[in-house]
Design an enzyme around this catalytic site. Sequence first.
Site, mmCIF file in Angstrom:
data_model
loop_
_atom_site.group_PDB
_atom_site.id
_atom_site.type_symbol
_atom_site.label_atom_id
_atom_site.label_comp_id
_atom_site.label_asym_id
_atom_site.label_seq_id
_atom_site.Cartn_x
_atom_site.Cartn_y
_atom_site.Cartn_z
ATOM 1 N N LYS A 94 -35.787 -33.027 -15.782
ATOM 2 C CA LYS A 94 -35.118 -32.584 -14.554
ATOM 3 C C LYS A 94 -34.702 -31.131 -14.774
ATOM 4 O O LYS A 94 -34.519 -30.706 -15.916
ATOM 5 C CB LYS A 94 -33.872 -33.453 -14.308
ATOM 6 C CG LYS A 94 -33.412 -33.484 -12.883
ATOM 7 C CD LYS A 94 -34.060 -34.578 -12.068
ATOM 8 C CE LYS A 94 -33.576 -34.539 -10.638
ATOM 9 N NZ LYS A 94 -34.133 -35.614 -9.825
ATOM 10 N N GLY A 191 -26.006 -43.133 5.126
ATOM 11 C CA GLY A 191 -26.803 -41.916 5.002
ATOM 12 C C GLY A 191 -28.163 -42.127 5.629
ATOM 13 O O GLY A 191 -28.978 -42.897 5.120
ATOM 14 N N VAL A 192 -28.383 -41.445 6.770
ATOM 15 C CA VAL A 192 -29.671 -41.627 7.452
ATOM 16 C C VAL A 192 -30.438 -40.304 7.477
ATOM 17 O O VAL A 192 -30.836 -39.797 8.514
ATOM 18 C CB VAL A 192 -29.511 -42.240 8.870
ATOM 19 C CG1 VAL A 192 -29.226 -43.718 8.753
ATOM 20 C CG2 VAL A 192 -28.399 -41.556 9.665
ATOM 21 N N GLY A 193 -30.598 -39.739 6.273
ATOM 22 C CA GLY A 193 -31.418 -38.539 6.106
ATOM 23 C C GLY A 193 -32.872 -38.944 5.968
ATOM 24 O O GLY A 193 -33.329 -39.880 6.634
ATOM 25 N N VAL A 195 -34.777 -40.538 3.559
ATOM 26 C CA VAL A 195 -35.105 -41.917 3.183
ATOM 27 C C VAL A 195 -34.431 -42.906 4.136
ATOM 28 O O VAL A 195 -35.049 -43.863 4.599
ATOM 29 C CB VAL A 195 -34.673 -42.218 1.726
ATOM 30 C CG1 VAL A 195 -35.058 -43.634 1.346
ATOM 31 C CG2 VAL A 195 -35.295 -41.221 0.758
HETATM 32 P P1 NAD Z 1 -31.128 -36.468 2.502
HETATM 33 O O1 NAD Z 1 -30.282 -35.314 2.097
HETATM 34 O O2 NAD Z 1 -32.274 -36.233 3.421
HETATM 35 O O3 NAD Z 1 -30.215 -37.600 3.197
HETATM 36 C C1 NAD Z 1 -28.954 -37.930 2.761
HETATM 37 C C2 NAD Z 1 -28.114 -38.190 4.001
HETATM 38 O O4 NAD Z 1 -26.843 -38.676 3.581
HETATM 39 C C3 NAD Z 1 -27.848 -36.934 4.832
HETATM 40 O O5 NAD Z 1 -28.164 -37.179 6.187
HETATM 41 C C4 NAD Z 1 -26.341 -36.692 4.646
HETATM 42 O O6 NAD Z 1 -25.751 -36.121 5.773
HETATM 43 C C5 NAD Z 1 -25.847 -38.092 4.394
HETATM 44 N N1 NAD Z 1 -24.564 -38.167 3.700
HETATM 45 C C6 NAD Z 1 -24.063 -37.378 2.731
HETATM 46 N N2 NAD Z 1 -22.840 -37.813 2.344
HETATM 47 C C7 NAD Z 1 -22.595 -38.924 3.063
HETATM 48 C C8 NAD Z 1 -21.514 -39.849 3.111
HETATM 49 N N3 NAD Z 1 -20.429 -39.708 2.328
HETATM 50 N N4 NAD Z 1 -21.594 -40.880 3.975
HETATM 51 C C9 NAD Z 1 -22.674 -41.061 4.779
HETATM 52 N N5 NAD Z 1 -23.725 -40.209 4.769
HETATM 53 C C10 NAD Z 1 -23.682 -39.163 3.940
HETATM 54 O O7 NAD Z 1 -31.588 -37.151 1.151
HETATM 55 P P2 NAD Z 1 -32.764 -38.199 0.963
HETATM 56 O O8 NAD Z 1 -33.971 -37.489 0.504
HETATM 57 O O9 NAD Z 1 -32.824 -39.088 2.147
HETATM 58 O O10 NAD Z 1 -32.212 -39.022 -0.297
HETATM 59 C C11 NAD Z 1 -31.162 -39.963 -0.133
HETATM 60 C C12 NAD Z 1 -30.737 -40.467 -1.503
HETATM 61 O O11 NAD Z 1 -31.857 -41.096 -2.140
HETATM 62 C C13 NAD Z 1 -30.281 -39.361 -2.466
HETATM 63 O O12 NAD Z 1 -29.264 -39.868 -3.284
HETATM 64 C C14 NAD Z 1 -31.525 -39.076 -3.304
HETATM 65 O O13 NAD Z 1 -31.183 -38.581 -4.588
HETATM 66 C C15 NAD Z 1 -32.127 -40.465 -3.394
HETATM 67 N N6 NAD Z 1 -33.583 -40.470 -3.593
HETATM 68 C C16 NAD Z 1 -34.393 -39.869 -2.703
HETATM 69 C C17 NAD Z 1 -35.770 -39.895 -2.892
HETATM 70 C C18 NAD Z 1 -36.717 -39.267 -1.885
HETATM 71 O O14 NAD Z 1 -37.923 -39.568 -1.924
HETATM 72 N N7 NAD Z 1 -36.231 -38.412 -0.985
HETATM 73 C C19 NAD Z 1 -36.324 -40.532 -4.004
HETATM 74 C C20 NAD Z 1 -35.465 -41.159 -4.903
HETATM 75 C C21 NAD Z 1 -34.093 -41.118 -4.692
#
Ligand code: NAD
Length: 365
Positions: A94, A191-193, A195
Amino acid sequence: MFEVKNIKDTALVDNPVIERMSQYNHEQLLFCNDNATGLKAIIAVHNTTLGPALGGTRMWAYNNELEALNDVLRLSRGMTYKNSISGLNLGGGKAVIIGDSRKDKSEALFRRFGKFVNSLGGKYITAEDVGISPQDMTWVNMETDHVVGLPGKSGDPSPVTAYGVYMGMKAAAKVRFGSDSLSGKKVAVQGVGHVGEYLVAHLTKEGAEVFISDIHEDTLKAVAQKYGAKVVDLDEIYEIDMDIYAPCALGATVNDDTLSKLKCSIIAGAANNQLRDEAVHGLAVKDRDILYVPDFMLNAGGVINCYAEVKGLSADWAMTKAEEIYNRTIDILYRSSEEGIPTYKIANAMAEERIQSMGQVKLPL
Ligand code: NAD
């Protein structure tokens, strides 16, 4: 090799770097500095027994260097376990860039970082993580080939991550409820980003009752409208009547505070490091009869997608590989119940066993 060294706090203060590396047996750290571009970064290679260390680069405004060091050490070790348990021939690594991703980015900074990645000669392969965009990685790629997840290649890993989480969630439902159907099940997605939204799409398609929270009102409204999910407040999400809690935002949300509120039967989400303290809260979930699906196993779809790019494999291969998360979840949950051991420990042991046995393999000359 995987024994955790018990190091006294005083030793960590006196020897902040090598002692910390030795605690989880990290192989190598590369500290990167460049005054001209403002680059300050750390690349951590945890273990390369299974192959080159693959893991994303995170850009974050850490309060101090020690915070950045701790983060990169913890995250790189997590990648070793994730890659191993997923059956990938990749080690764990990382990188962190110390800086504000909204203010401190430039082409020069990322190209300089790319030169540092290149200096490791392929031992470390980078990708996107928090605070990094595909454009940033395109700049890194100008200086090194050891980059994946570029635009036009394997692309956004989130759909594959969400699919793997969905598969593991169904498997956990089968173990707990006797059927893997999520129809009518109450699922809270925090968290509805990237993933989280894909996960909500799978869940609503199957007829689950979905509750969502997010710190961004616009994201929340858009996802609620598109899928008919119910919005709940940030803290309320821990207390609602639900079957499954799916943390898809930040880590450490399974802790003493939340465990006293959570009434779910299953915890299965995409966030990394969901248990605030693995040993304490990994046991606490078991004691409360909650099935916790180990995060690094469940959210491996993203790195599976990256692996497909490294090896020139298809998008279909990545989805099929992510589907294996279903059977792996069943295996871990049954073993945990039969052996009376918390699920996180079973998953850690599975990852360690593969590294140890592959470490014995001597290729013929
Ligand atoms: P992202 O940043 O697109 O989405 C995260 C969402 O969580 C955002 O919409 C943010 O506003 C919201 N958020 C932040 N703090 C919050 C809280 N306290 N309460 C509610 N919502 C909150 O990230 P992502 O790519 O969707 O990843 C989500 C998680 O999954 C992260 O922890 C990431 O490390 C993990 N992850 C992602 C992937 C991937 O393929 N993107 C792979 C493995 C792990």
